[in-house]
Design a protein around this motif. Structure first.
Motif, PDB file in Angstrom:
ATOM      1  N   GLN A  14      -1.516   4.398   4.021  1.00  7.82           N
ATOM      2  CA  GLN A  14      -2.100   4.286   2.681  1.00  7.82           C
ATOM      3  C   GLN A  14      -3.023   3.071   2.564  1.00  7.82           C
ATOM      4  OE1 GLN A  14      -1.464   6.475   0.112  1.00  7.82           O
ATOM      5  NE2 GLN A  14      -0.414   7.661   1.681  1.00  7.82           N
ATOM      6  N   LYS A  15      -3.400   2.518   3.707  1.00  7.44           N
ATOM      7  CA  LYS A  15      -4.171   1.276   3.694  1.00  7.44           C
ATOM      8  C   LYS A  15      -5.340   1.339   2.708  1.00  7.44           C
ATOM      9  CE  LYS A  15      -6.647  -1.581   6.968  1.00  7.44           C
ATOM     10  NZ  LYS A  15      -7.278  -1.525   8.269  1.00  7.44           N
ATOM     11  N   GLN A  16      -5.389   0.364   1.818  1.00  5.28           N
ATOM     12  CA  GLN A  16      -6.337   0.383   0.717  1.00  5.28           C
ATOM     13  C   GLN A  16      -7.799   0.450   1.189  1.00  5.28           C
ATOM     14  OE1 GLN A  16      -5.444   0.708  -2.556  1.00  5.28           O
ATOM     15  NE2 GLN A  16      -7.620   1.071  -2.819  1.00  5.28           N
ATOM     16  N   SER A  72       0.803  -1.228   0.000  1.00  6.71           N
ATOM     17  CA  SER A  72       0.000   0.000   0.000  1.00  6.71           C
ATOM     18  C   SER A  72       0.832   1.273   0.000  1.00  6.71           C
ATOM     19  CB  SER A  72      -0.934   0.017   1.208  1.00  6.71           C
ATOM     20  OG  SER A  72      -1.743  -1.121   1.218  1.00  6.71           O
TER      21      SER A  72
END
Ligand SMILES: [Zn+2]
Ligand SMILES: [Zn+2]
Ligand SMILES: [Zn+2]
Length: 260
Positions: free
Chosen positions: A210-212, A189
């Motif tokens: 930035q975790k999807q 990510s």
């Protein structure tokens, strides 16, 4: 089918099963013990699951705990509902409905996960040297705990390792060789590259900036009605279990995001 396979008189049963035995065990075992990278899982102190790809095992285990958490939450809501003093009846009914809907799509998907593993019945001799024992395999408290939102992880008093929820104990299995050095890991990510232990990777994935799926839910929940584009149309995403108002291009982009 599992039963007839397991009740064999052969001292060891080593086989790769096509039936989702691993999934079933992860959902229903009263106790699951793991080694440090989740490649070995012992269920109810007598069945050993071994996974050649630890990352796949980690994901499967994480999914199983999420399903069990949802199931537990749903049962609690159902129990609350039959008690005389329910604070907010409509709210708990809608949460129960949401959980039911999520479980009915997540469960079959989980059971159909393709994963390679072996299943072996542990014998008396294996059981004698199974756990690292009290004081060993400890780990800093998990915060946030990836296995249960409100369970405070603590060292297991008998097995050693860390108890991370009511049935799962991490890092309590004796292993032949203990590797202290970890391969370089690349976060898919945020592009971070670091040498992290499997548990540290898991913790990073929980908190990755930035975790999807964080980005997903933000995008989908913050949709004020006024922001709809003129050519948008209602689109019912089976994956998100939500109706979104999107333009045809946005629908394509949204679908593509799930296929990644
Ligand atoms: Zn069976
Ligand atoms: Zn990251
Ligand atoms: Zn979606």
């Amino acid at each position: 089918m599992c039963r007839s396979l397991l009740e064999t008189t052969k001292p060891y049963l080593v086989t790769t099963l096509r039936i989702p035995a691993a999934q079933t065990l992860l959902l229903f075992s009263q106790s699951i013990d793991t080694n440090s990278n989740f490649s070995r899982l012992v269920c109810d102190s007598w069945l050993l699951l071994e996974f050649p790809v630890p990352e796949a095992a980690t994901n499967l285990l994480l999914k199983a705990t999420k399903l069990r958490n949802k199931w537990e939450e749903l049962l609690n809501l159902r129990l609350e509902a039959v008690q005389p003093a329910v604070r907010d009846e409509s709210k708990s009914a809608s949460s129960a409905f949401r959980l039911e809907r999520e479980l009915s799509s997540d469960l079959p998907r989980f059971m159909h996960t393709e994963i390679v593993y072996t299943l072996k019945r542990l014998m008396a001799a294996d059981l004698k040297r199974l756990h690292v024992g009290p004081g060993a395999g400890e780990f800093a408290p998990l915060c946030p705990n990836p296995f249960h939102p409100s369970w405070e992880s603590c060292p297991h008093p008998v097995k050693g390792g860390v108890q991370v929820n009511s049935y799962l104990t991490y890092n309590c299995l004796l292993q032949e060789e203990v590797t202290q050095e970890f391969d370089t890991w690349h976060c898919p990510s945020c592009d971070m590259v670091a040498s992290l232990s499997p548990m540290e990777r898991l913790l990073h994935a929980q908190t990755c900036p930035q975790k999807q799926d964080n980005a997903d839910s933000r995008m989908e929940e913050e949709e004020p009605p006024g922001s709809r584009k003129p050519n948008s149309q209602p689109f019912n995403c089976e994956h998100c279990q939500k109706t979104l108002h999107l333009t045809p291009t946005e629908i394509l982009r949204h679908k593509k995001q799930h296929s990644l």
